[in-house]
Design a protein around this motif. Structure first.
Motif, PDB file in Angstrom:
ATOM      1  N   LEU A 183       0.782  -1.099  -0.067  1.00 25.81           N
ATOM      2  CA  LEU A 183       0.060  -0.053   0.133  1.00 25.81           C
ATOM      3  C   LEU A 183       0.901   1.392  -0.245  1.00 25.81           C
ATOM      4  N   GLY A 184       1.655   1.162   1.061  1.00 23.49           N
ATOM      5  CA  GLY A 184       2.999   2.231   0.965  1.00 23.49           C
ATOM      6  C   GLY A 184       3.570   2.850  -0.337  1.00 23.49           C
ATOM      7  N   VAL A 185       4.220   1.588  -1.067  1.00 26.22           N
ATOM      8  CA  VAL A 185       4.883   1.662  -2.184  1.00 26.22           C
ATOM      9  C   VAL A 185       3.681   2.060  -3.425  1.00 26.22           C
ATOM     10  N   LEU A 186       2.637   1.542  -3.419  1.00 25.52           N
ATOM     11  CA  LEU A 186       1.719   1.915  -4.404  1.00 25.52           C
ATOM     12  C   LEU A 186       1.452   3.557  -4.595  1.00 25.52           C
ATOM     13  N   LEU A 187       1.357   3.989  -3.118  1.00 27.91           N
ATOM     14  CA  LEU A 187       1.140   5.509  -2.867  1.00 27.91           C
ATOM     15  C   LEU A 187       2.068   6.307  -3.503  1.00 27.91           C
ATOM     16  N   PHE A 188       3.532   5.758  -3.146  1.00 23.26           N
ATOM     17  CA  PHE A 188       4.461   6.300  -3.520  1.00 23.26           C
ATOM     18  C   PHE A 188       4.674   6.412  -5.095  1.00 23.26           C
ATOM     19  N   THR A 189       4.416   5.005  -5.725  1.00 17.37           N
ATOM     20  CA  THR A 189       4.507   5.069  -7.119  1.00 17.37           C
ATOM     21  C   THR A 189       3.339   5.903  -7.835  1.00 17.37           C
ATOM     22  N   LEU A 190       2.341   6.089  -7.331  1.00 16.12           N
ATOM     23  CA  LEU A 190       1.140   6.917  -7.805  1.00 16.12           C
ATOM     24  C   LEU A 190       1.675   8.418  -7.874  1.00 16.12           C
ATOM     25  N   ARG A 191       2.261   8.929  -6.908  1.00 12.88           N
ATOM     26  CA  ARG A 191       2.952   9.964  -6.851  1.00 12.88           C
ATOM     27  C   ARG A 191       4.074  10.381  -7.876  1.00 12.88           C
TER      28      ARG A 191
END
Length: 499
Positions: free
Chosen positions: A474-482
């Motif tokens: 979840l954390g890396v997904l949010l980072f990746t979207l950014r």
């Protein structure tokens, strides 16, 4: 006027800087996407062991192979992107060769993916001899050969890039010793506190990674010959030594490459210069030899190994993390202490990486003790160590550098990080600690590694790690979207240090 680090930087045209920035961004964006996919594969593995995702044993080992090879390879190329970005500011690196390595890397990745998901290869990224050639029908000789060939191609690309590192460093400093600061260390030249720390790190990476990858190429060719000519039977212990030497070097070099982000960015965030010293030079000089010498702690159970190699491995394993880790960690703390630093996402990730590097090495030191190694080495303790090291050490360095490029100067001027970055950071950190805690606890309780099916009493540990993996994803997904929405258009941050 005194010489500073700024005086040592190379001037490029705007077009050259823009081309280099595009290349680095391509590496980072690809890295985030692959990290996310590999984390999904890893979470599936833990979920399968926790009876949360029923998959067959054959699929389990295919996922384990792609997860291991994918994470190691992407950490290596991500760390190299960080180092290349900063090193080119001091030595004339070629953007064309940087792109060439990237293209070769992607070619090797495609071949490896084909070997695993089309050819059903599942012999792990360590490809220990003679397993690739003895699959009991699980995969073909061609699938095994494709996997080994893919690794060989990737290694060739890295060797070409490292040759360019060597050319550039020698053209600027005349010798590798001078780039490492050895004349200053041994009193042959006056001490220069503004000798770039990134040049020292880059030279160490050049020496160690070139030797490690060259050894890997030798053993890969030997195993390819064996696959198609079984009469050629290399010495199994020699092959195992070469494989572990190669593997241990390439994954350790990932963090020694990415550490350039700490040396270059913390001074920008704190307004304090990072000064080198004799202690700094001595630490990096020592680690050149230590990184290449500690791998035999993986071979304690191979009784034909010479006793001196085992003793040396234990002593060096105790001390190998100290020279650079202590110097870098102490230096980072001194930079931050009472500096008034603004804790943007990049700064938080970089300081997290210091913690992950230090704390992740403790389980490795424990495992390097022979008596502990006997009961821990083939348990979940070992993947607990290297997941700690990778998740909380290497990746935060790469991520921290990425968010520096993404947020630019605004990231260090007191602006509150966007909510997506804050949520991503805390989900990533909390999940990573929960995830590696499940590994280390299960290892301490004797749960074996690499088993597709777990006994009932082992299942709760796997479930614990699975929930941690979900938070990490979840954390890396949010980072990746950014990253996907902002990084492509982000301008190159100012390169000049604070002082």
């Amino acid at each position: 006027m005194s010489t500073t680090t700024l005086d040592k930087k190379i001037s490029y045209s705007e077009a050259e800087n823009q081309a280099a920035l595009v290349a680095v961004k391509a590496h980072l964006i690809a890295g985030f996407l692959v990290f996310l996919l590999m984390m999904l594969a890893g979470a599936t593995l833990r979920a399968a062991q926790g009876n949360m995702a029923p998959i067959g044993a054959d699929v389990f080992y295919q996922f384990m192979t792609v997860h291991g090879a994918g994470m190691v390879g992407t950490a290596a190329i991500g760390g190299m992107a960080v180092l290349w970005y900063f090193l080119r500011q001091y030595v004339p690196l070629s953007t064309k060769i940087f792109w060439l390595n990237f293209g070769i890397f992607l070619t090797g990745v495609v071949i490896i993916l084909g070997s695993i998901f089309l050819g059903k290869y599942g012999g792990a990224w360590t490809f220990l001899y003679p397993l690739p050639g003895i699959s009991m029908g699980a995969w073909s000789t061609g699938a095994a050969a494709a996997f080994l060939l893919g690794l060989l191609i990737i290694g060739t690309g890295f060797l070409i890039l490292l040759l360019d590192f060597g050319r550039a460093i020698l053209s600027s400093y005349g010798s590798l010793g001078r780039a490492l600061g050895l004349p200053q260390l041994f009193g042959k030249e006056p001490l220069d506190p503004y000798h770039p720390a990134t040049v020292v790190a880059g030279t160490m990476v050049l020496i160690v990674d070139f030797i490690g990858i060259a050894a890997g190429a030798v053993v890969l060719v030997m195993m390819l010959v064996n696959l198609y000519n079984p009469e050629f039977k290399p010495d199994a212990l020699l092959v195992k030594n070469l494989i572990y030497f190669f593997g241990h070097v390439i994954i350790n070099v990932a963090i020694y490459s990415a550490v350039a982000a700490i040396y270059e960015l913390l001074p920008r965030f704190t307004g304090r210069p990072y000064k080198t010293s004799k202690v700094f030079y001595a630490a990096w000089f020592a680690i050149v030899f230590m990184v290449m010498s500690v791998y035999p702690h993986h071979l304690y159970m191979d009784f034909p190994m010479p006793g001196w190699a085992m003793v040396g491995a234990q002593v060096l394993s105790y001390s190998s993390g100290l020279p650079v880790m202590v110097v870098t960690g102490y230096g980072a703390l001194m930079l931050v202490y009472r500096s008034g630093i603004q804790w943007n996402t990049s700064a938080k990730l970089l300081m997290l990486s210091i913690f992950g590097w230090a704390a992740g090495g403790i389980p490795a030191v424990v495992d390097s003790m022979v008596d502990f190694n006997r009961v821990l080495h083939n348990t979940m303790w070992v993947p607990g160590h290297f997941h700690f090291y990778l998740l909380l050490g290497v990746l935060p360095m790469i991520f921290g550098f990425t968010f520096y490029l993404l947020n630019g100067a605004n990231g260090s001027q007191g602006e509150k990080p966007p909510l997506i970055e804050q949520l991503g950071f805390y989900s990533f950190v909390g999940g990573a600690l929960l995830f590696v805690g499940g590994f280390l606890t299960s290892g301490a309780n004797g749960v074996p590694r690499r088993w597709a099916v777990h006994l009932e009493e082992w299942v709760p540990y796997a479930q614990w790690s699975t929930w941690g993996a979900i938070l990490v994803i979840l954390g890396v997904l949010l980072f990746t979207l950014r990253v996907l929405t902002v990084l492509p258009k982000a301008p190159d941050p100012a390169l000049a240090p604070a002082h």
